[in-house]
Design a protein around this motif. Structure first.
Motif, PDB file in Angstrom:
ATOM      1  N   TYR A  98      15.402  18.228 -41.480  1.00 31.20           N
ATOM      2  CA  TYR A  98      16.292  17.414 -42.404  1.00 31.20           C
ATOM      3  C   TYR A  98      16.172  16.093 -42.017  1.00 31.20           C
ATOM      4  N   PHE A  99      16.652  15.392 -43.008  1.00 27.38           N
ATOM      5  CA  PHE A  99      16.643  13.788 -42.911  1.00 27.38           C
ATOM      6  C   PHE A  99      18.057  13.335 -42.943  1.00 27.38           C
ATOM      7  N   ALA A 100      18.439  12.286 -42.231  1.00 29.76           N
ATOM      8  CA  ALA A 100      19.695  11.713 -42.285  1.00 29.76           C
ATOM      9  C   ALA A 100      19.578  10.385 -42.309  1.00 29.76           C
ATOM     10  N   ARG A 101      20.425   9.375 -42.854  1.00 31.38           N
ATOM     11  CA  ARG A 101      20.965   8.343 -42.573  1.00 31.38           C
ATOM     12  C   ARG A 101      22.140   7.938 -41.648  1.00 31.38           C
ATOM     13  N   SER A 151      24.679  -5.046 -47.655  1.00 28.65           N
ATOM     14  CA  SER A 151      25.933  -5.715 -46.911  1.00 28.65           C
ATOM     15  C   SER A 151      25.385  -6.229 -45.636  1.00 28.65           C
ATOM     16  N   GLY A 152      24.290  -5.737 -45.009  1.00 26.75           N
ATOM     17  CA  GLY A 152      23.775  -6.258 -43.735  1.00 26.75           C
ATOM     18  C   GLY A 152      24.158  -5.436 -42.757  1.00 26.75           C
ATOM     19  N   HIS A 153      24.558  -4.046 -43.131  1.00 25.44           N
ATOM     20  CA  HIS A 153      24.938  -2.962 -42.055  1.00 25.44           C
ATOM     21  C   HIS A 153      23.778  -2.313 -41.633  1.00 25.44           C
ATOM     22  N   ALA A 154      23.569  -2.052 -40.269  1.00 24.11           N
ATOM     23  CA  ALA A 154      22.628  -1.384 -39.758  1.00 24.11           C
ATOM     24  C   ALA A 154      22.626   0.027 -39.937  1.00 24.11           C
ATOM     25  N   PHE A 155      21.511   0.729 -40.273  1.00 24.47           N
ATOM     26  CA  PHE A 155      21.308   2.080 -40.358  1.00 24.47           C
ATOM     27  C   PHE A 155      20.052   2.537 -40.055  1.00 24.47           C
ATOM     28  N   THR A 156      19.903   3.810 -39.438  1.00 22.21           N
ATOM     29  CA  THR A 156      18.526   4.414 -39.158  1.00 22.21           C
ATOM     30  C   THR A 156      18.361   5.671 -40.034  1.00 22.21           C
ATOM     31  N   LEU A 157      17.144   5.802 -40.560  1.00 25.44           N
ATOM     32  CA  LEU A 157      16.814   6.897 -41.255  1.00 25.44           C
ATOM     33  C   LEU A 157      15.948   7.738 -40.164  1.00 25.44           C
ATOM     34  N   VAL A 158      16.440   9.182 -39.971  1.00 24.40           N
ATOM     35  CA  VAL A 158      16.028   9.860 -38.893  1.00 24.40           C
ATOM     36  C   VAL A 158      15.698  11.396 -39.483  1.00 24.40           C
ATOM     37  N   ALA A 159      14.693  11.854 -38.693  1.00 26.29           N
ATOM     38  CA  ALA A 159      14.268  13.285 -39.232  1.00 26.29           C
ATOM     39  C   ALA A 159      14.882  13.912 -37.905  1.00 26.29           C
ATOM     40  N   LEU A 160      15.517  15.351 -38.480  1.00 25.55           N
ATOM     41  CA  LEU A 160      16.097  16.113 -37.432  1.00 25.55           C
ATOM     42  C   LEU A 160      15.624  17.383 -37.451  1.00 25.55           C
ATOM     43  N   TYR A 161      15.404  17.978 -36.372  1.00 24.57           N
ATOM     44  CA  TYR A 161      14.692  19.370 -36.214  1.00 24.57           C
ATOM     45  C   TYR A 161      15.686  20.228 -35.471  1.00 24.57           C
ATOM     46  N   PRO A 162      16.638  21.041 -36.182  1.00 27.48           N
ATOM     47  CA  PRO A 162      17.463  21.753 -35.501  1.00 27.48           C
ATOM     48  C   PRO A 162      16.770  22.869 -34.935  1.00 27.48           C
ATOM     49  N   ILE A 163      16.778  23.201 -33.578  1.00 25.70           N
ATOM     50  CA  ILE A 163      16.422  24.404 -32.888  1.00 25.70           C
ATOM     51  C   ILE A 163      17.376  25.664 -32.718  1.00 25.70           C
ATOM     52  N   ARG A 198      28.136   9.750 -50.494  1.00 27.48           N
ATOM     53  CA  ARG A 198      28.108  11.280 -50.153  1.00 27.48           C
ATOM     54  C   ARG A 198      27.527  11.404 -48.755  1.00 27.48           C
ATOM     55  N   LEU A 199      27.442  12.474 -48.141  1.00 25.16           N
ATOM     56  CA  LEU A 199      26.971  12.749 -46.863  1.00 25.16           C
ATOM     57  C   LEU A 199      25.367  12.588 -46.919  1.00 25.16           C
ATOM     58  N   GLN A 200      24.830  11.670 -45.943  1.00 19.72           N
ATOM     59  CA  GLN A 200      23.487  11.463 -46.126  1.00 19.72           C
ATOM     60  C   GLN A 200      22.799  12.320 -45.196  1.00 19.72           C
ATOM     61  N   LEU A 201      22.872  13.507 -45.574  1.00 20.79           N
ATOM     62  CA  LEU A 201      22.009  14.809 -44.843  1.00 20.79           C
ATOM     63  C   LEU A 201      21.329  15.431 -46.063  1.00 20.79           C
ATOM     64  N   HIS A 202      20.125  15.628 -45.728  1.00 21.56           N
ATOM     65  CA  HIS A 202      19.192  16.578 -46.713  1.00 21.56           C
ATOM     66  C   HIS A 202      18.471  17.662 -45.813  1.00 21.56           C
ATOM     67  N   ILE A 223      13.997  13.505 -50.706  1.00 22.40           N
ATOM     68  CA  ILE A 223      15.237  12.987 -50.151  1.00 22.40           C
ATOM     69  C   ILE A 223      15.913  12.149 -51.085  1.00 22.40           C
ATOM     70  N   PRO A 224      17.011  12.697 -51.240  1.00 25.28           N
ATOM     71  CA  PRO A 224      17.645  11.788 -52.692  1.00 25.28           C
ATOM     72  C   PRO A 224      18.216  10.425 -52.350  1.00 25.28           C
ATOM     73  N   PHE A 225      18.339  10.157 -51.055  1.00 26.15           N
ATOM     74  CA  PHE A 225      18.995   8.790 -50.604  1.00 26.15           C
ATOM     75  C   PHE A 225      17.974   7.930 -50.087  1.00 26.15           C
ATOM     76  N   SER A 226      16.711   8.398 -50.059  1.00 30.26           N
ATOM     77  CA  SER A 226      15.729   7.508 -49.417  1.00 30.26           C
ATOM     78  C   SER A 226      14.238   7.699 -50.320  1.00 30.26           C
ATOM     79  N   HIS A 227      13.528   6.662 -50.367  1.00 26.75           N
ATOM     80  CA  HIS A 227      12.351   6.655 -50.981  1.00 26.75           C
ATOM     81  C   HIS A 227      11.297   7.247 -49.985  1.00 26.75           C
ATOM     82  N   TYR A 228      11.399   7.403 -48.830  1.00 24.39           N
ATOM     83  CA  TYR A 228      10.627   7.829 -47.834  1.00 24.39           C
ATOM     84  C   TYR A 228       9.744   9.271 -48.282  1.00 24.39           C
TER      85      TYR A 228
END
Length: 241
Positions: A98-101, A151-163, A198-202, A223-228
């Protein structure tokens, strides 16, 4: 209940996005805002499986995504395939990414979250960490980029691997780290909620063994909310396998 003001408005375009099908299985991309399976109320009957059954009447659900989560879902087209694919999920033979912001800048580039989860019954459908009664829940993460929005708010794009595959696992684990997923109506604080519509989880990638010919298959969705652009799951680092 945690969603007293919720009104179900499932997206209509695209109505159905099928990326693969054969005699045994069909793979579709579920949009954010659409239920995986129908709810009890009449107004909650529209769901991914309902739409797919109009085209493939024998299709059955073998796993689910949260309504607010988008991404890859596989469905079985016969009993043997359902049994085979379900067993892969049960035995954790599938690979999911999954990818999430998430809110703020995560400190560590990689890591593991190992926190047991249980239903927060008075606030259902929310889940919570419970070290005494919760079920084992493990998530590996890998930071992709740390950035700021317009707006200058910090965020992280992270890959998530649910075990494991607990309900709301990724959402609660990110919250537990102090980095709720942006746009999460259930778990995000007001600032994180306001940063996304929307929830930034894909659910970006799902790999499994074909139920008939045993071929290893990998399905991906942008990923609909990122160009990565993520690499194929075949190149996932060993520590996340």
């Amino acid at each position: 209940m945690a969603n007293p003001s919720f009104v179900y408005r499932p997206p209509m375009s695209p109505y159905l996005d099928i990326v693969y099908r054969d005699n045994d299985m069909v793979v579709a991309i579920k949009p954010s805002g659409l239920l995986s399976v129908p709810g009890k109320a009449v107004e909650h009957r529209d769901a991914l499986i309902t739409r797919i059954n109009r085209v493939f009447p024998t299709a059955t659900v073998v796993h689910r995504l949260d309504m607010a989560t988008s991404g890859v879902m596989v469905l079985a087209l016969n009993k043997d395939s359902h049994r085979h694919i379900s067993k892969q999920f049960e035995l954790r033979k599938t690979k999911k990414r999954y990818f999430a912001r998430v809110y703020g800048h995560m400190t560590h580039d990689t890591g593991e979250v190992n926190l047991p989860l249980i239903c927060d019954w008075p606030n259902r459908p929310k889940q919570k960490v419970d070290h005494e009664n919760g079920k084992r829940a493990v998530t590996h993460f890998e930071v992709i980029e740390r950035s700021k929005d317009e707006s200058g708010h910090a965020f992280t794009l992270v890959a998530l691997y649910p075990i494991t595959g607990r309900s709301h696992q990724l959402r609660v684990h990110m919250l537990a780290l102090g980095h709720p997923i942006l746009g999460d109506r259930l778990y995000a604080h007001p600032k994180a909620l306001a940063m996304a519509p929307r929830l930034q989880l894909h659910a970006e990638s799902l790999s499994l063994t074909h139920p008939t010919d045993a071929q290893w298959l990998n399905f991906q969705s942008p990923i609909p909310f990122s160009h990565y652009q993520a690499a194929s799951m075949a190149t996932v680092p060993e520590e996340y396998e």
